[in-house]
Design a protein around this motif. Structure first.
Motif, PDB file in Angstrom:
ATOM      1  N   GLY A   1       0.808  -1.211   0.000  1.00  0.00           N
ATOM      2  CA  GLY A   1       0.000   0.000   0.000  1.00  0.00           C
ATOM      3  C   GLY A   1       0.836   1.253   0.000  1.00  0.00           C
ATOM      4  N   LYS A   2       0.215   2.330   0.457  1.00  0.00           N
ATOM      5  CA  LYS A   2       0.840   3.653   0.490  1.00  0.00           C
ATOM      6  C   LYS A   2       0.918   4.139   1.930  1.00  0.00           C
ATOM      7  CE  LYS A   2       0.651   4.198  -4.072  1.00  0.00           C
ATOM      8  NZ  LYS A   2       1.799   4.395  -4.916  1.00  0.00           N
TER       9      LYS A   2
ATOM     10  N   ARG B   1       0.722   5.783   8.817  1.00  0.00           N
ATOM     11  CA  ARG B   1      -0.617   6.142   8.340  1.00  0.00           C
ATOM     12  C   ARG B   1      -0.612   6.063   6.822  1.00  0.00           C
ATOM     13  NH1 ARG B   1      -3.689   8.883  12.288  1.00  0.00           N
ATOM     14  NH2 ARG B   1      -2.430   9.672  13.998  1.00  0.00           N
ATOM     15  N   GLY B   2      -1.735   5.689   6.267  1.00  0.00           N
ATOM     16  CA  GLY B   2      -1.851   5.614   4.820  1.00  0.00           C
ATOM     17  C   GLY B   2      -2.971   4.676   4.431  1.00  0.00           C
ATOM     18  N   ASP B   3      -2.678   3.765   3.527  1.00  0.00           N
ATOM     19  CA  ASP B   3      -3.657   2.807   3.036  1.00  0.00           C
ATOM     20  C   ASP B   3      -2.924   1.492   2.810  1.00  0.00           C
ATOM     21  OD1 ASP B   3      -5.892   1.581   1.978  1.00  0.00           O
ATOM     22  OD2 ASP B   3      -5.705   2.525   0.007  1.00  0.00           O
TER      23      ASP B   3
ATOM     24  N   THR C   1      -2.881  -2.896   3.021  1.00  0.00           N
ATOM     25  CA  THR C   1      -3.653  -4.134   3.004  1.00  0.00           C
ATOM     26  C   THR C   1      -2.718  -5.305   3.261  1.00  0.00           C
ATOM     27  OG1 THR C   1      -5.194  -3.197   1.399  1.00  0.00           O
ATOM     28  CG2 THR C   1      -5.166  -5.595   1.598  1.00  0.00           C
TER      29      THR C   1
ATOM     30  N   HIS D   1      -7.244  -4.383   6.360  1.00  0.00           N
ATOM     31  CA  HIS D   1      -7.078  -3.187   5.529  1.00  0.00           C
ATOM     32  C   HIS D   1      -7.063  -2.049   6.537  1.00  0.00           C
ATOM     33  CE1 HIS D   1      -7.436  -0.887   1.758  1.00  0.00           C
ATOM     34  NE2 HIS D   1      -7.925   0.025   2.577  1.00  0.00           N
TER      35      HIS D   1
ATOM     36  N   SER E   1      -5.855   2.125   7.787  1.00  0.00           N
ATOM     37  CA  SER E   1      -5.358   3.468   7.495  1.00  0.00           C
ATOM     38  C   SER E   1      -4.301   3.874   8.530  1.00  0.00           C
ATOM     39  CB  SER E   1      -6.501   4.477   7.480  1.00  0.00           C
ATOM     40  OG  SER E   1      -7.173   4.477   8.719  1.00  0.00           O
TER      41      SER E   1
END
Length: 168
Positions: free
Chosen positions: A100-101, A112-114, A116, A126, A128
């Motif tokens: 992810g990002k 923090r981000g996105d 999975t 999943h 954040s």
């Protein structure tokens, strides 16, 4: 080549590699690929183990997306984004991936981000936020408990020494 010359060459190569590594690790917009990958490895391993997966190993890499910084029009600020890719195995040999990002990293505490995570191609979370962003920053003198997965990042430096026969 005498042993002392080989040692001098090895030391010189090691110093050169360290200088290149330091230059490559300069943070962009406050994040560096090294700290993002190490912190993601630590907090993702902790989350997976909390969820009942026994992690044999997890290895993360991160790349700061130079062209992917986004500007928030209302705030007028630039956000740095890191692409993260983690691969590993559970104790029962199932594949683990966390991808992810990451838009924010707090050393050894949270990302923090996105993101999975998948175990054996099944999505297991999943998120954040991974970790505890409200935890106090780690102190450099506090020893970490031995044997805890992800508690000690490993840095490997490869030094190649080439010898040639000079004959008489």
């Amino acid at each position: 080549m005498p042993l002392r010359h080989r040692r001098a060459l090895a030391a010189l190569a090691l110093a050169g590699a360290a200088a290149v590594t330091v230059a490559a690790c300069d943070p962009v917009g406050g994040m560096s690929s090294v700290t993002v990958s190490v912190t993601t490895d630590k907090v993702a391993t902790s989350k997976l183990e909390h969820d009942g997966f026994k992690v044999r190993y997890l290895t993360c890499t991160a790349k700061i997306d130079g062209g992917s910084s986004t500007r928030t029009p209302s705030a007028g600020s630039t956000r740095t984004v890191a692409t993260v890719d983690c691969r590993g195995r559970t104790d029962d040999n199932k594949k683990i991936s966390v991808t992810g990002k990451v838009t924010e990293e707090r050393e050894d505490r949270c990302v923090r981000g996105d993101l999975t995570a998948k175990v054996a191609d099944r999505t297991v979370f999943h998120a954040s936020v991974l970790g505890d962003c409200n935890a106090p920053p780690p102190t450099k003198n506090t020893p970490r408990p031995p044997g805890k997965p992800g508690s000690r990042p490993t840095v490997t430096v490869t030094v190649t020494v080439t010898e040639s026969f000079r004959g008489k």
